[in-house]
Design a protein around this motif. Sequence first.
Motif, mmCIF file in Angstrom:
data_model
loop_
_atom_site.group_PDB
_atom_site.id
_atom_site.type_symbol
_atom_site.label_atom_id
_atom_site.label_comp_id
_atom_site.label_asym_id
_atom_site.label_seq_id
_atom_site.Cartn_x
_atom_site.Cartn_y
_atom_site.Cartn_z
ATOM 1 N N UNK A 241 49.935 30.266 38.848
ATOM 2 C CA UNK A 241 49.878 31.723 38.969
ATOM 3 C C UNK A 241 48.761 32.062 39.949
ATOM 4 N N UNK A 242 49.145 32.567 41.130
ATOM 5 C CA UNK A 242 48.185 32.917 42.172
ATOM 6 C C UNK A 242 47.889 34.414 42.101
ATOM 7 N N UNK A 243 46.659 34.796 42.381
ATOM 8 C CA UNK A 243 46.287 36.208 42.326
ATOM 9 C C UNK A 243 45.095 36.453 43.246
ATOM 10 N N UNK A 244 44.913 37.702 43.634
ATOM 11 C CA UNK A 244 43.756 38.021 44.458
ATOM 12 C C UNK A 244 43.793 39.437 44.979
ATOM 13 N N UNK A 245 42.715 39.816 45.630
ATOM 14 C CA UNK A 245 42.606 41.148 46.239
ATOM 15 C C UNK A 245 41.533 41.097 47.313
ATOM 16 N N UNK A 246 41.747 41.851 48.384
ATOM 17 C CA UNK A 246 40.765 42.003 49.449
ATOM 18 C C UNK A 246 40.611 43.484 49.754
ATOM 19 N N UNK A 247 39.362 43.925 49.880
ATOM 20 C CA UNK A 247 39.083 45.346 50.097
ATOM 21 C C UNK A 247 38.073 45.522 51.228
ATOM 22 N N UNK A 248 38.162 46.683 51.872
ATOM 23 C CA UNK A 248 37.249 47.019 52.960
ATOM 24 C C UNK A 248 36.719 48.429 52.760
ATOM 25 N N UNK A 249 35.396 48.577 52.787
ATOM 26 C CA UNK A 249 34.792 49.904 52.693
ATOM 27 C C UNK A 249 34.664 50.519 54.080
ATOM 28 N N UNK A 250 34.334 51.796 54.129
ATOM 29 C CA UNK A 250 34.366 52.544 55.378
ATOM 30 C C UNK A 250 33.423 51.970 56.434
ATOM 31 N N UNK A 251 32.316 51.370 56.007
ATOM 32 C CA UNK A 251 31.354 50.826 56.965
ATOM 33 C C UNK A 251 31.738 49.444 57.490
ATOM 34 N N UNK A 252 32.874 48.906 57.025
ATOM 35 C CA UNK A 252 33.334 47.610 57.487
ATOM 36 C C UNK A 252 33.035 46.459 56.553
ATOM 37 N N UNK B 63 36.409 40.118 48.715
ATOM 38 C CA UNK B 63 37.650 39.404 48.441
ATOM 39 C C UNK B 63 37.486 38.508 47.227
ATOM 40 N N UNK B 64 38.550 38.396 46.472
ATOM 41 C CA UNK B 64 38.601 37.523 45.302
ATOM 42 C C UNK B 64 39.982 36.888 45.275
ATOM 43 N N UNK B 65 40.033 35.568 45.091
ATOM 44 C CA UNK B 65 41.304 34.852 45.045
ATOM 45 C C UNK B 65 41.216 33.744 44.007
ATOM 46 N N UNK C 278 49.164 21.786 26.768
ATOM 47 C CA UNK C 278 47.848 21.592 26.160
ATOM 48 C C UNK C 278 46.682 21.822 27.124
ATOM 49 N N UNK C 279 46.948 21.920 28.412
ATOM 50 C CA UNK C 279 45.861 21.971 29.393
ATOM 51 C C UNK C 279 46.103 23.055 30.427
ATOM 52 N N UNK C 280 45.112 23.944 30.580
ATOM 53 C CA UNK C 280 45.156 25.003 31.591
ATOM 54 C C UNK C 280 43.864 24.972 32.393
ATOM 55 N N UNK C 281 43.987 25.274 33.678
ATOM 56 C CA UNK C 281 42.838 25.272 34.570
ATOM 57 C C UNK C 281 42.847 26.561 35.382
ATOM 58 N N UNK C 282 41.656 27.093 35.652
ATOM 59 C CA UNK C 282 41.533 28.282 36.484
ATOM 60 C C UNK C 282 40.490 28.008 37.564
ATOM 61 N N UNK C 283 40.821 28.351 38.799
ATOM 62 C CA UNK C 283 39.877 28.256 39.916
ATOM 63 C C UNK C 283 39.843 29.628 40.583
ATOM 64 N N UNK C 284 38.669 30.204 40.716
ATOM 65 C CA UNK C 284 38.529 31.535 41.306
ATOM 66 C C UNK C 284 37.382 31.542 42.308
ATOM 67 N N UNK C 285 37.674 32.070 43.478
ATOM 68 C CA UNK C 285 36.665 32.223 44.528
ATOM 69 C C UNK C 285 36.455 33.704 44.781
ATOM 70 N N UNK C 286 35.209 34.098 45.006
ATOM 71 C CA UNK C 286 34.956 35.488 45.402
ATOM 72 C C UNK C 286 33.853 35.523 46.450
ATOM 73 N N UNK C 287 33.956 36.516 47.339
ATOM 74 C CA UNK C 287 32.924 36.759 48.341
ATOM 75 C C UNK C 287 32.829 38.264 48.557
#
Length: 702
Positions: A416-427, A431-433, A442-451
């Motif tokens: 299950x892939x998910x994410x969002x990227x946003x830009x404010x008025x000043x540029x 982003x989060x993915x 029996x086994x689930x894994x989650x990897x999340x990157x944000x900047x």
Amino acid sequence: MKNLVWIAFAFLFCLSAKAQEGVNDAMDRALIIEQRIEQIAETSEDENLDYNTLFEKLSVYIDFPLNLNSATADDLYSLGFLSNYQIGEFMEYRLEYGNLFSIFELPQINGWDVYTADLIEPFVMVSPETANRKITLEKMLKYGKNEWVVRYQRILEEQYGYTDATPEEWEKSENARYLGSADKVYTRYRYRYDDRISFGITAEKDNGEEFFNGSQKNGFDFYSAHLHLSDFGVVKALSLGDYQAQFGQGLTFWSGLGFNRKSSFTVSTAQRGRGIGAYTSINENLFLRGGAATVGLGKFDVSVFYSGKEIDGNLLEQEQDTLDFSEPEVLVSSFQESGYHRTASEVRSKNSIFQQHYGGNISFDHERLHLGVTAARMELDGAINRDIKEYSKFRFSGSENTIIGGDYSYKFRNFFFFGETSRSENGGLATMNGVNINMNPRLSVNITQRHYDTDFQPVASVGFGEGSSVENESGVYLGIEFRPFKKWKFNAYFDQFKFPWLRYQVDAPSSGYDFLAQLDYQPSSRFGVYIRYRDREKQINTREDVEGLDNIVLNPRRNLRLNFSYSAARNIQFRSRVEFSEYKRGAEPVSRGFMVYQDVSYDFKKLPLKFTFRYALFDTDTYDSRIYAYENDVRYFFSIPAYSGRGTRVYAMIKYDIGRNIDFWLRWAQYYYTDRNEIGSSKELINGNTKSEIKAQFLFKF
């Protein structure tokens, strides 16, 4: 030695009877909600957060259970217990096999198990026929639910802010004392019909605020009202008055709190924006006021919203040219988010600036794919001119800001892939993915990157991360959930993060990590035990006297917890906990903490009465090694106090059903300190070593 005796007593009391296997009865709804809130609150460590909105739908499903044969993915997410992967598997199961015949089918769905089915069972039903969704006045009168809540609370000991001030003190400062009484009063009326109609009015007076006099001649300090309609043809949602708007993963626009917090409950970090919804909480800031609507156009949903309300701000003094007769622009140095209006300066900051939000969202859903675009604009009738500190130089100043972003989610087999990227008025960008991977049942894994850029300026955002706002942070999160055996579960996460720019009390770029591991053993519905270890480390300014900028040092914080819960019968429950904490700041001595408590909850069989009691012992060297613990409270109210210092904390609560339609709660709680003769500071100061609180609430249902 004395503490060890109390530890032994607490756990012997809990384990005095052997856990028995039995029929897996459905857990009490209120208890499930309380446990879920504790799991969310455990990492926030904030006593003042209002969690009502997070569990709004659950309170609806108590009276109107969710039919799993007609539930949407958003409905399932609103339960708060299911991951996006589990929701996706459920929707595919229903698409392939048709309507469910029984709730006992749920454990057979990929990614589900008996525990998950038991958890949601009190809030759902399985109906073989599609219910008639047409609303008539007769149905509204017959099946609608009315609730009226009245709550009163206050600190029993006298606090300095409520003592009489001399004329000299008032002359010296207009803020010498609080203007109102120590009473806190809350009331709310609400009408609900299924999850389709909601109307309500809420009013609150905080302690220290005036009531029907002085600055509050209209009575309560805070009023809120809402009307929300759902599922009326193409109109999927319509809100008037106070409401919430939540889209995507929360980076672009999300009013209120979010579910995507680091937790021992789930490794998932994905959110599912619920769009437009009613607002029924008492936080005086985290809501919108105006109107919003969502229209369904095939596979597209289109939402628009507008909000305009006066908010609190710390006013800046301005010099006025004597020849300039124009009205000066309102300037504030910061927004005031406490919601308190107890002193002259707090009253002056109330409703000092007018704020508008408007925007919209377009989302597309097709089978396993979701795409969304959100745009929002914030305008102030005035401007925020921050008292710039070096760490806040990139934060928003001015009178208007616009933000736009796109979000996505896609389920591909066990991913299950998910994410969002946003830009404010000043540029500035944020982003989060992430990806949830279901390796096997029996086994689930989650990897999340944000900047989140240092200069990203959110309008109203709730992003996953370590910081309290979506800015100046990047990191990678790895979570794992493993069920090696039927009655065992292991959850763990490791979050590595860094802050590229300065932060409050951190005069240099910094970094850190957060690690948590928890092992649960649930041999039956009546008995459970878990052990948890958490290790966090950040960098912070030293408290040593140095010339120039403070150098930063490490401040590791560690917690170890052992928790038992046991039900001797359906009407009696025990819970025992012991927890240790450790904190160190640079070269300072290690600060250690300890807490142990015993909870007892008893439902009288021959009386409509429930009794809850806790006795806790705590001993912490400093406030830095404080320990937070969730406490049972009256309906619609949540307590997560900090245990700090040396002493005991006791609370007792009764819930009495006065007939079928009236419930009454009475709660008393007290801190007793053995290491001090004063509690608190400034206007909250108590001369003595006890701090007691009384709380009473009536709930009328008709």
